[in-house]
Motif scaffolding. Structure first.
Motif, mmCIF file in Angstrom:
data_model
loop_
_atom_site.group_PDB
_atom_site.id
_atom_site.type_symbol
_atom_site.label_atom_id
_atom_site.label_comp_id
_atom_site.label_asym_id
_atom_site.label_seq_id
_atom_site.Cartn_x
_atom_site.Cartn_y
_atom_site.Cartn_z
ATOM 1 N N GLN A 169 89.668 77.606 23.197
ATOM 2 C CA GLN A 169 90.585 78.681 22.793
ATOM 3 C C GLN A 169 90.387 79.868 23.743
ATOM 4 O O GLN A 169 89.228 80.214 24.039
ATOM 5 N N PRO A 170 91.490 80.518 24.152
ATOM 6 C CA PRO A 170 91.338 81.687 25.043
ATOM 7 C C PRO A 170 90.429 82.762 24.449
ATOM 8 O O PRO A 170 89.625 83.366 25.168
ATOM 9 N N ASP A 171 90.511 82.988 23.135
ATOM 10 C CA ASP A 171 89.671 84.033 22.514
ATOM 11 C C ASP A 171 88.188 83.688 22.619
ATOM 12 O O ASP A 171 87.337 84.561 22.804
ATOM 13 N N PHE A 172 87.898 82.396 22.496
ATOM 14 C CA PHE A 172 86.495 81.976 22.612
ATOM 15 C C PHE A 172 85.990 82.224 24.031
ATOM 16 O O PHE A 172 84.883 82.730 24.227
ATOM 17 N N CYS A 173 86.851 81.871 25.023
ATOM 18 C CA CYS A 173 86.439 82.090 26.426
ATOM 19 C C CYS A 173 86.119 83.564 26.640
ATOM 20 O O CYS A 173 85.109 83.921 27.255
ATOM 21 N N GLU A 174 86.983 84.421 26.096
ATOM 22 C CA GLU A 174 86.791 85.854 26.294
ATOM 23 C C GLU A 174 85.492 86.344 25.660
ATOM 24 O O GLU A 174 84.736 87.123 26.260
ATOM 25 N N LEU A 175 85.244 85.846 24.450
ATOM 26 C CA LEU A 175 84.032 86.238 23.736
ATOM 27 C C LEU A 175 82.775 85.797 24.491
ATOM 28 O O LEU A 175 81.811 86.551 24.642
ATOM 29 N N LEU A 176 82.824 84.563 24.989
ATOM 30 C CA LEU A 176 81.649 84.041 25.710
ATOM 31 C C LEU A 176 81.440 84.822 27.008
ATOM 32 O O LEU A 176 80.307 85.180 27.353
ATOM 33 N N LEU A 177 82.553 85.152 27.693
ATOM 34 C CA LEU A 177 82.428 85.943 28.920
ATOM 35 C C LEU A 177 81.797 87.302 28.619
ATOM 36 O O LEU A 177 80.960 87.800 29.369
ATOM 37 N N SER A 178 82.208 87.864 27.493
ATOM 38 C CA SER A 178 81.671 89.183 27.160
ATOM 39 C C SER A 178 80.180 89.090 26.782
ATOM 40 O O SER A 178 79.389 89.979 27.111
ATOM 41 N N GLU A 179 79.787 87.990 26.133
ATOM 42 C CA GLU A 179 78.361 87.806 25.804
ATOM 43 C C GLU A 179 77.539 87.657 27.092
ATOM 44 O O GLU A 179 76.458 88.235 27.227
ATOM 45 N N ILE A 180 78.091 86.902 28.044
ATOM 46 C CA ILE A 180 77.370 86.688 29.309
ATOM 47 C C ILE A 180 77.217 88.016 30.053
ATOM 48 O O ILE A 180 76.155 88.341 30.583
ATOM 49 N N GLU A 181 78.316 88.793 30.032
ATOM 50 C CA GLU A 181 78.274 90.095 30.692
ATOM 51 C C GLU A 181 77.205 90.983 30.049
ATOM 52 O O GLU A 181 76.437 91.664 30.723
ATOM 53 N N ASN A 182 77.164 90.917 28.719
ATOM 54 C CA ASN A 182 76.175 91.702 27.971
ATOM 55 C C ASN A 182 74.752 91.274 28.331
ATOM 56 O O ASN A 182 73.862 92.089 28.539
ATOM 57 N N PHE A 183 74.567 89.960 28.439
ATOM 58 C CA PHE A 183 73.241 89.437 28.784
ATOM 59 C C PHE A 183 72.843 89.911 30.185
ATOM 60 O O PHE A 183 71.725 90.373 30.414
ATOM 61 N N GLU A 184 73.814 89.834 31.101
ATOM 62 C CA GLU A 184 73.495 90.249 32.477
ATOM 63 C C GLU A 184 73.220 91.746 32.580
ATOM 64 O O GLU A 184 72.386 92.176 33.375
ATOM 65 N N LYS A 185 73.921 92.501 31.743
ATOM 66 C CA LYS A 185 73.689 93.953 31.706
ATOM 67 C C LYS A 185 72.247 94.212 31.240
ATOM 68 O O LYS A 185 71.520 95.011 31.826
ATOM 69 N N TRP A 186 71.857 93.492 30.217
ATOM 70 C CA TRP A 186 70.486 93.647 29.710
ATOM 71 C C TRP A 186 69.459 93.246 30.785
ATOM 72 O O TRP A 186 68.468 93.941 31.002
ATOM 73 N N VAL A 187 69.743 92.135 31.482
ATOM 74 C CA VAL A 187 68.840 91.673 32.548
ATOM 75 C C VAL A 187 68.654 92.776 33.587
ATOM 76 O O VAL A 187 67.534 93.094 33.992
ATOM 77 N N ALA A 188 69.799 93.393 33.974
ATOM 78 C CA ALA A 188 69.737 94.429 35.011
ATOM 79 C C ALA A 188 68.991 95.659 34.497
ATOM 80 O O ALA A 188 68.097 96.188 35.178
ATOM 81 N N GLU A 189 69.330 96.089 33.282
ATOM 82 C CA GLU A 189 68.705 97.306 32.746
ATOM 83 C C GLU A 189 67.205 97.125 32.505
ATOM 84 O O GLU A 189 66.407 98.008 32.781
ATOM 85 N N ALA A 190 66.860 95.930 32.002
ATOM 86 C CA ALA A 190 65.447 95.691 31.684
ATOM 87 C C ALA A 190 64.664 95.249 32.919
ATOM 88 O O ALA A 190 63.467 94.991 32.835
#
Ligand SMILES: O=C(O)CCC(=O)C(=O)O
Ligand SMILES: [Fe+2]
Length: 380
Positions: A165-186
């Motif tokens: 589902q397109p909404d699922f793809c978007e949600l997963l992309l946003s989770e990955i982005e969030n994870f990468e943001k945390w990786v960078a910040e931490a």
């Protein structure tokens, strides 16, 4: 031309190799313990399931090993049995591997205790919000006919179908982005999915393993049972789940390789991009991985968000440059821990088949020549 590209070792995954240490069932004693494992498994004992625990070995190994536990241990809490069996498994791994497994476990624990997931609904598989209704219906009907009603096979052994589902793809992309943001910040030192990708993340490492387990068990395995029985498609039992990312500031392309998997699921999550086509160049067994490509084996595929490609891990492939935009794909390398014995001839290997045909052709030609010669002799 592509057949001349160097083959990158399929074993480019850096996740800890899961082991076959109890493969022949000969684990009999444990060092440093007075408790002894049974020599023969207790066939009457029904082992517990370990799928829902966060373990660093395949849960099915724990279920198998449980049958070897001394009878006074069978009634103890499952967590204690798991802990005990994990120690046994670690003892039987070569020390380098043991060290890697332990480090990887610590790595995951560090993420688990520090990373705050953004979309908790992604961490348990919800078929109706994740998948398209057509895909769900095909899987629940569970027949080759229902699968083929949504799947195309544009080249032998490559299966393509609309899945997410397109909404699922978007949600997963946003989770990955969030994870990468945390990786960078931490300033967290992240382990990449494999040696060929400098970007991307292992989904199993930040809590998505149970969700991907279900994706493999309930969705990939039924398809693989029908389309890839020859590589153990019906008994896939572990996976390496990750995302790869391409774009101007990321990796551009991916070299020619085979995957460390029996079956690979590759789904495009988005976003907008051009280029990035997959090129396939025929399946090969271990012995023939570097042989040439026959023209009918060459197939190029353009990714479309939400659409999946399912192929044998040993189907040689690579990805062309993503020439603009940003492409992110979800990959699941699905494996069978107990490898099938490699025979002299693999009917799914293009080169084994080519050599077999060649032999048949020369036998036919020799027979024909002999007949002609005999005819000549009898008329002389
Ligand atoms: O970029 C892609 O779509 C292919 C990725 C791939 O083949 C891999 O990671 O094994
Ligand atoms: Fe690949």
């Amino acid at each position: 031309m592509d057949s001349e590209m160097s083959h990158q070792d399929g074993n480019y995954n850096e996740s800890p190799a899961k082991s076959e240490v109890i493969g022949n069932g000969t684990v009999t004693t444990m060092a440093n313990s007075r408790l002894k494992l049974r020599v023969h498994p207790n066939k009457d004992h029904k082992p517990e399931g370990y799928d829902d625990l966060d373990l660093d070995f395949n849960p099915s190994i724990f279920s198998s090993l449980e049958r070897y536990l001394p009878s006074n241990m069978l009634g103890i809490p499952r967590d204690d049995k798991a802990k005990f069996m994990r120690e046994i498994l670690l003892k039987y791994l070569p020390s380098g591997e043991r060290h890697r497994t332990q480090k990887h476990q610590e790595y995951r624990e560090k993420i688990k205790s520090n990373y705050q997931p953004l979309h908790r609904e992604l961490y348990a598989l919800n078929p109706t919000t994740f998948f398209l209704p057509t895909f769900l219906k095909a899987i629940s009907d569970n027949t080759e006919q229902s699968f083929r009603s949504i799947i195309s096979e544009p080249s032998p052994g490559i299966y393509v179908f609309p899945m997410l589902q397109p909404d699922f793809c978007e949600l997963l992309l946003s989770e990955i982005e969030n994870f990468e943001k945390w990786v960078a910040e931490a300033k967290f030192r992240i382990m990449r999915p494999n040696r060929m990708n400098r970007y991307g993340a292992v989904l199993d490492d930040f809590g998505l393993e149970p969700m991907l387990d279900r994706l493999m068990d309930d969705f990939v395995r039924p398809l693989s049972r029908v389309f890839f029985p020859e590589v153990g498609g019906s008994s896939l039992d572990s996976h390496h789940g990750f995302v790869v990312e391409y774009g101007e500031d990321k990796d551009l392309d991916l070299g020619f390789h085979v995957d460390d998997s029996e079956v690979t699921l590759n789904v495009c999550l988005g976003k907008e991009f051009s280029g990035g086509e997959l090129f396939f160049r025929g399946s090969r067994c271990e012995r023939h991985v570097n042989t040439g490509t026959q023209s009918e084996e060459a197939f190029d595929y353009s990714h479309v968000p939400g659409r999946a490609v399912l192929h044998r891990g040993r189907h040689r492939h690579g990805a062309r440059a993503t020439t603009s935009g940003h492409r992110i794909n979800l990959l699941m390398w699905c494996r069978r821990e107990m490898k099938l014995y490699q025979k002299d001839f693999s009917d799914w290997c293009g080169e084994c088949n080519r050599m077999k045909k060649e032999r048949q052709r020369s036998t036919c030609a020799a027979t024909r020549l002999e007949l002609i010669a005999r005819e000549g002799e009898s008329t002389a």
